[in-house]
Design an enzyme around this catalytic site. Structure first.
Site, PDB file in Angstrom:
ATOM      1  N   GLY A 190       0.818  -1.197   0.000  1.00  8.77           N
ATOM      2  CA  GLY A 190       0.000   0.000   0.000  1.00  8.77           C
ATOM      3  C   GLY A 190       0.857   1.254   0.000  1.00  8.77           C
ATOM      4  CG  ASP A 191      -1.054   5.054  -0.228  1.00  4.75           C
ATOM      5  OD1 ASP A 191      -1.306   4.318   0.746  1.00  4.75           O
ATOM      6  OD2 ASP A 191      -1.741   6.048  -0.520  1.00  4.75           O
ATOM      7  CD  GLN A 192       0.388   7.301   3.532  1.00  6.33           C
ATOM      8  OE1 GLN A 192       1.491   7.625   3.993  1.00  6.33           O
ATOM      9  NE2 GLN A 192      -0.321   8.109   2.767  1.00  6.33           N
TER      10      GLN A 192
END
Length: 330
Positions: free
Chosen positions: A80-82
């Protein structure tokens, strides 16, 4: 499937999801990094609807579609991005990550799973094996400054806003800003929350508003951090690793150091894509080396200013508590 998993599945023919994105489905046993079969059964779902859960740096297939030159290349699960951004910034378990982008994200890496002290704090698997993270997200960090620029500064550059805000003393001469321009996720979980300038009088001008916005976002991150750590004595970060567009402001990064009363390390922000590429590198090399980040600046909290901000922050918390009664009545 999450979007990246559909794309990877299309290119490789392999169906999978990584543990970080699976954590966000509320169907994962985050502690054990696999689907929560009993919970899925209670929801009357068929577990075969869900893809296998794999680690972010695990090779799950090879390219079978796309340009010929890429055919046969190994493909990792990804993240995921974070989580990928945290990998790209080289974030370590002893450090508190803070990204000041459109939203504000606090990120704390854990070497073992534990439940957070408040429901606004996400507990997810991290992108690195045998690690987890707690995370809070606020809606309008950099968004608040962009709103200030567009509405009050008629599109002036951010450096001009910093210059005016720097003319004002800590506390913005009594003006407080609540940065809830899009409702709020953490820690108040209040979709009806709205932005507030509090304490205005006829002597206040644009510079006080500018500094109040920068300080208000810093207070909101302090509020998240206080909520995240709860009463734990073990959560004592050595420093804050600051990334995102807001980290380019020398004034704002110093404000963060003073409000959180922690040293701040401003690093080059390579973005989530570089973190994902580094996960692929680790998969191919067979190790979990940290990304070699580049330091831009270091900020130490000013003890005098930090003491002043303690009093203003307490006032901020009181105002938020009173406003929450009004927002809840909508």
């Amino acid at each position: 499937m999450v979007a990246k998993d559909w794309l990877r599945g299309t290119l490789t023919g392999t169906w999978a999801i990584d543990a970080t994105d699976a954590s966000g489905t509320y169907l994962l046993d985050v502690r054990n990094r696999n689907w929560h079969e009993a919970w899925i059964k209670m929801l009357d779902m068929d577990i075969t609807w869900l893809p296998p859960v794999r680690e972010s740096s695990e090779i799950v297939g090879e390219m079978v579609k796309g340009p010929t030159v890429f055919r046969g290349l190994p493909v990792v699960t990804g993240a995921g991005d974070q989580a990928a951004s945290a990998v790209g910034s080289g974030l370590q378990p002893s450090e508190l990550g803070l990204s000041l982008g459109t939203s504000g994200v606090l990120f704390w890496v854990l070497d073992r799973f534990s439940l957070p002290p408040h429901p606004s704090v996400h507990a997810f698997c991290h992108a690195e094996p045998h690690s987890w993270h707690w995370m809070t997200v606020t809606q309008a960090a950099g968004l608040s400054v962009r709103w200030l620029r567009d509405v009050i500064y008629s599109g002036a550059d951010y450096a001009s806003i910093d210059q005016e805000a720097a003319q004002v003393s800590p506390g913005s001469d009594g003006v407080l800003f609540l940065p809830y321009l899009s409702g709020e996720r953490a820690p108040i979980r209040q979709p009806n929350a709205r932005g507030v300038f509090f304490g205005l009088d006829s002597q206040h001008t644009r510079p006080q508003l500018a500094r109040a916005v920068l300080e208000g976002v810093a207070y909101s991150q302090r509020h998240c951090w206080d909520t995240m750590k709860g009463n734990s004595d073990g959560m004592r970060p050595s420093r804050v690793v600051l990334t995102g567009g807001g980290s380019r402001s020398g004034l704002w990064s110093q404000l963060v150091a003073d409000v959180l009363a922690l040293p701040v390390l401003v690093t080059e922000d390579p973005g989530a894509a570089v973190g994902a590429a580094w996960l692929a590198r680790n998969a191919l090399m067979g190790d979990v080396a940290a990304y070699p980040r580049r330091t831009i600046a270091e900020r130490e909290p000013n003890s005098l200013t930090a003491g002043e901000y303690e009093d203003v922050y307490a006032r901020y918390r009181r105002i938020v508590a009173h406003m929450d009664l009004l927002w809840g009545s909508r």
